[in-house]
Enzyme design. Sequence first.
Site, PDB file in Angstrom:
ATOM      1  N   LYS A 197      43.620  49.804  30.915  1.00 17.92           N
ATOM      2  CA  LYS A 197      42.602  50.676  31.311  1.00 17.92           C
ATOM      3  C   LYS A 197      42.547  51.653  32.286  1.00 17.92           C
ATOM      4  CE  LYS A 197      38.661  48.515  29.054  1.00 17.92           C
ATOM      5  NZ  LYS A 197      37.440  47.663  29.170  1.00 17.92           N
ATOM      6  N   GLY A 353      47.617  40.697  38.837  1.00 15.13           N
ATOM      7  CA  GLY A 353      47.520  40.251  37.420  1.00 15.13           C
ATOM      8  C   GLY A 353      48.866  40.295  36.673  1.00 15.13           C
ATOM      9  N   GLY A 376      43.053  39.866  42.388  1.00 14.94           N
ATOM     10  CA  GLY A 376      42.056  41.055  43.035  1.00 14.94           C
ATOM     11  C   GLY A 376      42.486  41.440  44.507  1.00 14.94           C
TER      12      GLY A 376
HETATM   13  P1  AMP Z   1      45.237  45.610  32.955  1.00 13.86           P
HETATM   14  O1  AMP Z   1      44.681  44.188  33.274  1.00 13.86           O
HETATM   15  O2  AMP Z   1      44.413  46.747  33.019  1.00 13.86           O
HETATM   16  O3  AMP Z   1      46.499  45.545  33.854  1.00 13.86           O
HETATM   17  O4  AMP Z   1      46.034  45.351  31.421  1.00 13.86           O
HETATM   18  C1  AMP Z   1      46.722  44.645  30.869  1.00 13.86           C
HETATM   19  C2  AMP Z   1      46.693  44.521  29.268  1.00 13.86           C
HETATM   20  O5  AMP Z   1      47.006  45.680  29.066  1.00 13.86           O
HETATM   21  C3  AMP Z   1      47.700  43.511  28.959  1.00 13.86           C
HETATM   22  O6  AMP Z   1      47.118  42.623  28.172  1.00 13.86           O
HETATM   23  C4  AMP Z   1      48.365  44.424  27.810  1.00 13.86           C
HETATM   24  O7  AMP Z   1      48.597  43.771  26.637  1.00 13.86           O
HETATM   25  C5  AMP Z   1      47.360  45.592  27.766  1.00 13.86           C
HETATM   26  N1  AMP Z   1      48.307  46.896  27.167  1.00 13.86           N
HETATM   27  C6  AMP Z   1      49.360  47.417  27.713  1.00 13.86           C
HETATM   28  N2  AMP Z   1      49.638  48.556  26.841  1.00 13.86           N
HETATM   29  C7  AMP Z   1      48.871  48.567  26.020  1.00 13.86           C
HETATM   30  C8  AMP Z   1      48.713  49.459  24.765  1.00 13.86           C
HETATM   31  N3  AMP Z   1      49.429  50.343  24.589  1.00 13.86           N
HETATM   32  N4  AMP Z   1      47.532  49.318  23.938  1.00 13.86           N
HETATM   33  C9  AMP Z   1      46.766  48.242  24.086  1.00 13.86           C
HETATM   34  N5  AMP Z   1      46.952  47.315  25.134  1.00 13.86           N
HETATM   35  C10 AMP Z   1      47.840  47.605  26.139  1.00 13.86           C
END
Ligand code: AMP
Length: 395
Positions: A197, A353, A376
Amino acid sequence: MSTLKEFNFKNQKALIRVDFNVPLDEHLKVTDDTRIQSAKKTILKVLEDGGSCILMSHLGRPKANEPEFSLKNIVSTLEDILGVSVLFSTNCVGTETVQMAKELRPGQVLLLENLRYHSEEKEGSVSFAKALSELGDIYINDAFGTAHRAHASTSVIAQFFPLKKCFGFLLEQEIISIDKVMTSGEKPVLAILGGAKVSSKITIIENILDKVDHLIIGGGMSFTFIKAQGGSIGDSICEDDKMELALEILKSAKEKSVQVHLPVDVLAADDFSNSANTQVVDIASIPTNWQGLDCGPKTKAIFHDVVQQCKTILWNGPLGVFELDTFSTGTKALGDSIAEATKNGAFSLVGGGDSVAAVKQFGFENKVSYVSTGGGAMLESLEGKTLPGIAAINE
Ligand code: AMP
């Protein structure tokens, strides 16, 4: 910066806030001892000086005093890692704990029970912090994982050690690594932000635009940028309400002469599963009912080149759904690129993370310069915030 090297611990009791918040399996055995390993250097320094250690930590999020959150569960792992026997106090304050701390001899280690069995820990209670402070002579904070919390043991306690407080080796290393990326790193500086996100990384992006020369935006968050620029992203993950912001970020990057690199192609899938049908498509032309779950070969090559050009590299967030093998190659290729750049002299910091999980999954831990131990805390540092645990030692 007040560091461990400035102190001699001979006949001193070091009260050390460590981060032993480790995962346990159903038999209450430690499944990943990284955080305990990370505290070893600090503990051994105190013992080798001829001092003793009183270790305090939290474990999990206990509501009452549930036994599965007892730090007793980690004692044998800690003993194996340190190579010394460890005394355990069934409380972290109170008469018996005070007595155990008092009787501690040079060379001995005492582990206190979970700080969060007391609600005063998270509340930042001054009287609780004072009670803890009375156990030791010198306070060391070596818990980066909780440095962003203003809890009793992480920051409030420091006021009771005006001249006898310092960072442990781990926390010192974390501070130095973040500083290298944020202020003193050799140019060109690159930040790679991936993950799901945009919304969870906005403050980081805004802060980091003033520090970097290149910004790679990958993973799920890139689709918000592509759609905002008029691309067709099929069923890919997207935050429509952040599209305006995405355009503002791109504009601001341009004004600050930061080169932004977005993926140009993706591995698209017709299902969110390892066995989905897949095809490589242009990122701005993803067919309806297909979603981009990993970056494509052109993107891998472009990102590789950018990484090789840079001398300081920060990586936060995967470039695809790396948890599924089929969509892990973009993240793995990026890890390879960063490892190569590091071998050629770049400084690389991986933190926050899921990128840490990815680095471990692919075995890159020893091929990058530094892997942060705090999720965090790392993210808040990148956002430019002053962490209470760090401020309390510096004050
Ligand atoms: P974050 O916690 O925001 O760093 O997001 C990590 C997560 O983003 C991981 O679980 C990934 O599987 C997910 N992610 C990365 N690329 C994609 C994508 N193209 N579509 C959906 N999820 C994604």
